[in-house]
Design a protein around this motif. Structure first.
Motif, PDB file in Angstrom:
ATOM      1  N   PHE A 186       0.834  -1.196   0.000  1.00 13.95           N
ATOM      2  CA  PHE A 186       0.000   0.000   0.000  1.00 13.95           C
ATOM      3  C   PHE A 186       0.874   1.254   0.000  1.00 13.95           C
ATOM      4  O   PHE A 186       1.906   1.306   0.670  1.00 13.95           O
ATOM      5  CB  PHE A 186      -0.907   0.026   1.234  1.00 13.95           C
ATOM      6  CG  PHE A 186      -2.021  -0.977   1.200  1.00 13.95           C
ATOM      7  CD1 PHE A 186      -3.136  -0.768   0.412  1.00 13.95           C
ATOM      8  CD2 PHE A 186      -1.942  -2.126   1.956  1.00 13.95           C
ATOM      9  CE1 PHE A 186      -4.167  -1.695   0.382  1.00 13.95           C
ATOM     10  CE2 PHE A 186      -2.964  -3.062   1.941  1.00 13.95           C
ATOM     11  CZ  PHE A 186      -4.084  -2.836   1.148  1.00 13.95           C
ATOM     12  N   GLU A 187       0.425   2.270  -0.726  1.00 20.02           N
ATOM     13  CA  GLU A 187       1.027   3.589  -0.633  1.00 20.02           C
ATOM     14  C   GLU A 187       0.348   4.315   0.534  1.00 20.02           C
ATOM     15  O   GLU A 187      -0.866   4.295   0.671  1.00 20.02           O
ATOM     16  CB  GLU A 187       0.810   4.343  -1.950  1.00 20.02           C
ATOM     17  CG  GLU A 187       1.603   5.627  -2.060  1.00 20.02           C
ATOM     18  CD  GLU A 187       0.875   6.813  -1.468  1.00 20.02           C
ATOM     19  OE1 GLU A 187      -0.391   6.835  -1.518  1.00 20.02           O
ATOM     20  OE2 GLU A 187       1.565   7.712  -0.930  1.00 20.02           O
ATOM     21  N   LEU A 188       1.138   4.958   1.376  1.00 24.54           N
ATOM     22  CA  LEU A 188       0.649   5.473   2.659  1.00 24.54           C
ATOM     23  C   LEU A 188      -0.567   6.385   2.516  1.00 24.54           C
ATOM     24  O   LEU A 188      -1.598   6.158   3.159  1.00 24.54           O
ATOM     25  CB  LEU A 188       1.780   6.212   3.387  1.00 24.54           C
ATOM     26  CG  LEU A 188       1.396   6.850   4.737  1.00 24.54           C
ATOM     27  CD1 LEU A 188       0.928   5.791   5.725  1.00 24.54           C
ATOM     28  CD2 LEU A 188       2.576   7.630   5.313  1.00 24.54           C
ATOM     29  N   GLU A 189      -0.475   7.415   1.696  1.00 24.48           N
ATOM     30  CA  GLU A 189      -1.559   8.387   1.618  1.00 24.48           C
ATOM     31  C   GLU A 189      -2.838   7.759   1.073  1.00 24.48           C
ATOM     32  O   GLU A 189      -3.934   8.055   1.544  1.00 24.48           O
ATOM     33  CB  GLU A 189      -1.130   9.577   0.753  1.00 24.48           C
ATOM     34  CG  GLU A 189      -0.025  10.420   1.362  1.00 24.48           C
ATOM     35  CD  GLU A 189      -0.405  10.970   2.736  1.00 24.48           C
ATOM     36  OE1 GLU A 189      -1.578  11.367   2.912  1.00 24.48           O
ATOM     37  OE2 GLU A 189       0.461  11.000   3.616  1.00 24.48           O
ATOM     38  N   ARG A 193      -6.598   7.189   3.291  1.00 26.90           N
ATOM     39  CA  ARG A 193      -7.897   7.719   2.863  1.00 26.90           C
ATOM     40  C   ARG A 193      -9.002   6.681   2.896  1.00 26.90           C
ATOM     41  O   ARG A 193     -10.173   7.034   3.004  1.00 26.90           O
ATOM     42  CB  ARG A 193      -7.770   8.301   1.447  1.00 26.90           C
ATOM     43  CG  ARG A 193      -7.025   9.615   1.370  1.00 26.90           C
ATOM     44  CD  ARG A 193      -7.239  10.286   0.022  1.00 26.90           C
ATOM     45  NE  ARG A 193      -6.727   9.520  -1.078  1.00 26.90           N
ATOM     46  CZ  ARG A 193      -5.502   9.638  -1.569  1.00 26.90           C
ATOM     47  NH1 ARG A 193      -4.661  10.496  -1.023  1.00 26.90           N
ATOM     48  NH2 ARG A 193      -5.107   8.894  -2.602  1.00 26.90           N
ATOM     49  N   ARG A 194      -8.661   5.396   2.840  1.00 30.91           N
ATOM     50  CA  ARG A 194      -9.715   4.403   2.638  1.00 30.91           C
ATOM     51  C   ARG A 194      -9.783   3.295   3.687  1.00 30.91           C
ATOM     52  O   ARG A 194     -10.778   2.572   3.740  1.00 30.91           O
ATOM     53  CB  ARG A 194      -9.541   3.750   1.267  1.00 30.91           C
ATOM     54  CG  ARG A 194      -8.181   3.127   1.042  1.00 30.91           C
ATOM     55  CD  ARG A 194      -8.052   2.470  -0.328  1.00 30.91           C
ATOM     56  NE  ARG A 194      -8.853   1.261  -0.435  1.00 30.91           N
ATOM     57  CZ  ARG A 194      -8.658   0.335  -1.356  1.00 30.91           C
ATOM     58  NH1 ARG A 194      -7.700   0.480  -2.261  1.00 30.91           N
ATOM     59  NH2 ARG A 194      -9.407  -0.743  -1.400  1.00 30.91           N
ATOM     60  N   PHE A 195      -8.751   3.149   4.541  1.00 31.23           N
ATOM     61  CA  PHE A 195      -8.683   1.924   5.328  1.00 31.23           C
ATOM     62  C   PHE A 195      -9.837   1.764   6.319  1.00 31.23           C
ATOM     63  O   PHE A 195     -10.340   0.659   6.518  1.00 31.23           O
ATOM     64  CB  PHE A 195      -7.320   1.820   6.051  1.00 31.23           C
ATOM     65  CG  PHE A 195      -7.186   2.669   7.284  1.00 31.23           C
ATOM     66  CD1 PHE A 195      -7.328   2.111   8.549  1.00 31.23           C
ATOM     67  CD2 PHE A 195      -6.888   4.013   7.197  1.00 31.23           C
ATOM     68  CE1 PHE A 195      -7.184   2.877   9.680  1.00 31.23           C
ATOM     69  CE2 PHE A 195      -6.736   4.791   8.329  1.00 31.23           C
ATOM     70  CZ  PHE A 195      -6.891   4.217   9.583  1.00 31.23           C
ATOM     71  N   LEU A 196     -10.307   2.849   6.926  1.00 33.06           N
ATOM     72  CA  LEU A 196     -11.374   2.722   7.916  1.00 33.06           C
ATOM     73  C   LEU A 196     -12.694   2.298   7.280  1.00 33.06           C
ATOM     74  O   LEU A 196     -13.524   1.655   7.924  1.00 33.06           O
ATOM     75  CB  LEU A 196     -11.549   4.045   8.666  1.00 33.06           C
ATOM     76  CG  LEU A 196     -10.456   4.381   9.687  1.00 33.06           C
ATOM     77  CD1 LEU A 196     -10.645   5.789  10.236  1.00 33.06           C
ATOM     78  CD2 LEU A 196     -10.455   3.370  10.832  1.00 33.06           C
TER      79      LEU A 196
END
Length: 528
Positions: A186-189, A193-196
């Motif tokens: 995964f790219e951090l940014e 934005r989407r993990f939650l």
């Protein structure tokens, strides 16, 4: 690990039992068995119970069964086992319909079975499942304890979770804004934005603060009690790592702050001393450096108000802002060192050699940082002031003085959320260098004296109007908007100022003379 009703009914002891209705609730976990000995037994349910009955209590009121099912469902009981053929020959249709509607199982219990024939096997299986859970928990505890003893860190914890639950796992460290990944990329940014929303997340809390999330990134992942045990033990080891990091950071911060402040305040005189002390932090110093200040706008004013309200939360907010800022800057620039004061962080950053325009690189990063802080819904904004670039780390003291002066001069505008470079201050830097010159003092005082005397008598503030006009590059439309004045009102003030000072603002020379006097007056009035 509680057995489900479905698993119990599939066992040998319950071969002669069958589900009358409500099969949708067969996967409800079973915690215990209870015998119905009172009509209001549902008042004493705690959840997960199999309630068994002969039907004696409602043999003359079969309508009650439907009511009882509703109450048991509300109490989160697991099922109702009823002996048919003794006091009740068959289950009433309304009870069956209620059971089906609510997904609450009604189970036929053979007449020749005693209550003990239900109680013993159910409790035996519950105890067996609990023992299995304890054994599993102990084995998992050993896995993670070994990781902690060997000092293998969070990355090994993530790998262990992934192997134990057979799913892809990520740990997002919100404290340091880092990702620990196992078989993912995964790219951090993008991930942030989407993990939650997209994945199953388990927050890691410590002292009422969330320091990160254990994230299961399998889209079809379904949590169970075994995986919950894994996550619980893993979370404990991660908390230990967090506490260790916090302790190390506190120690490092103490010595780091002293070192950086010695550089800024010229308490280090030789390059050898800088190199020797820098090696403690694995810092190497070469190339050009730029010093800049991250300032929380109007923090002190709010902090004083906060103390009046016995509110210490502002300290926490300031720490979170600076932690967020430093994490962001570390990703943007290869080498930074910093020290933090109450409402400011001073950063010494190596000039990015890969950038043809280093000033533009810093300006872009500063703008993005301001947006990041704003997007994080902090109640404060940031201003950033940059000194010029200088060769060698020992010149950082000069850059610090420039950044500090740039911030002080920027505050003369009375605005917030600013980005200012010392080299862009133009006339202000020149005036600042000769601010105490007697000839300049006499000039600015003589030039503005009529206006100051007039507003002292009349009680108005035409000097503020003049300053706003200068800030707006003599554009009356912009100045009227900035001062929330009608354009005609500002125009009247404009001409009144001309009359008092005996000048014509249509003449460039008059504008330059007045602007010079006003800017010098600002410097003297700032008290800096």
């Amino acid at each position: 690990m509680q057995p489900t009703l479905r698993k119990l009914l599939e066992s040998e002891e319950f071969t002669d039992y069958y589900v009358i209705s409500g099969a949708a609730g067969l996967d409800h976990p079973v915690s215990t068995v209870s015998v119905m000995d009172a009509p209001d037994i549902y008042e004493w349910m705690r959840g997960g119970e199999i309630l068994i009955t002969t039907g004696y209590l409602f043999r003359d009121n079969l309508e009650y069964i439907s009511f009882l099912i509703e109450r048991l469902k509300e109490a989160n009981a697991a099922a109702l086992f009823v002996k048919l053929g003794r006091f009740i020959d068959e289950m009433p249709q309304n009870a069956i319909e209620t059971s089906e509607k609510l997904g609450f199982p009604l189970v036929y219990m053979p007449i020749d079975f005693a209550f003990i024939d239900v109680i013993n096997p159910v409790l035996s299986k519950i105890i067996s499942a609990q023992s299995e859970a304890i054994r599993y928990s102990n084995s998992i505890h050993k896995v993670f304890t070994d990781i902690a003893i060997l000092g293998q860190g969070i990355q090994e914890v993530v790998s262990a979770i992934s192997g134990l639950i057979q799913s892809k796992v990520v740990y997002y460290d919100t404290f340091r804004d880092e990702l620990y990944q196992d078989d993912t990329h995964f790219e951090l940014e993008t991930f942030k934005r989407r993990f939650l929303e997209d994945y199953t997340c388990f927050p890691v809390h410590l002292e009422n603060r969330t320091y990160g999330y254990i994230v299961i990134t399998e889209e079809d992942y379904t949590a169970d009690e075994y995986s919950d045990i894994v996550v619980e033990h893993a979370s404990t080891i991660i908390k230990l790592e967090i506490q260790k990091k916090i302790s190390n950071l506190q120690i490092e911060r103490k010595y780091r702050d002293q070192f950086v402040q010695d550089i800024l305040f010229q308490n280090i005189k030789s390059g050898d001393e800088v190199e020797k002390r820098g090696r403690v932090f694995s810092w190497q110093f070469e190339g050009s450096y730029r010093v800049f200040i991250i300032d929380i706008d109007h923090f002190k004013a709010k902090y004083i108000h906060g103390l009046d309200q016995n509110d210490r939360r502002l300290d926490t907010v300031a720490n979170e802002i600076f932690e967020t800022s430093i994490s962001f800057l570390r990703r943007r620039f290869s080498h930074i060192i910093y020290t933090t004061f109450s409402d400011q962080t001073v950063v010494i950053a190596r000039e990015p050699v890969e950038s043809p325009d280093t000033k533009a690189a810093f300006a872009t990063a500063a703008h993005e940082l301001q947006e990041k802080i704003s997007a994080a819904h902090f109640e404060f904004s940031l201003s950033l002031a940059f000194g010029d670039a200088h060769e060698g780390i020992l010149s950082a003291s000069t850059g610090y003085k420039e950044a500090k002066r740039a911030l002080q001069l920027a505050h003369l505008y009375g605005t917030k959320n600013r980005i200012v470079f010392y080299e862009d201050l133009g006339l202000y830097t020149l005036l600042d260098a000769i601010r105490d010159d007697s000839s300049l003092r006499e000039y600015s005082g003589r030039t503005l004296s009529p206006l100051l005397q007039y507003q002292s008598k009349k009680g108005n503030d035409l000097l503020d109007t003049l300053q706003t006009l200068i800030d707006c590059n003599w554009n009356m439309k912009k100045a009227s908007l900035a001062m929330y004045l009608h354009y005609n009102t500002l125009k009247q003030r404009y001409h009144k100022i001309e009359q008092i000072l005996g000048v014509d603002f249509d003449r460039v020379s008059d504008r330059v003379n007045i602007e010079l006097a006003v800017k010098h007056h600002r410097l003297l009035s700032s008290g800096e």
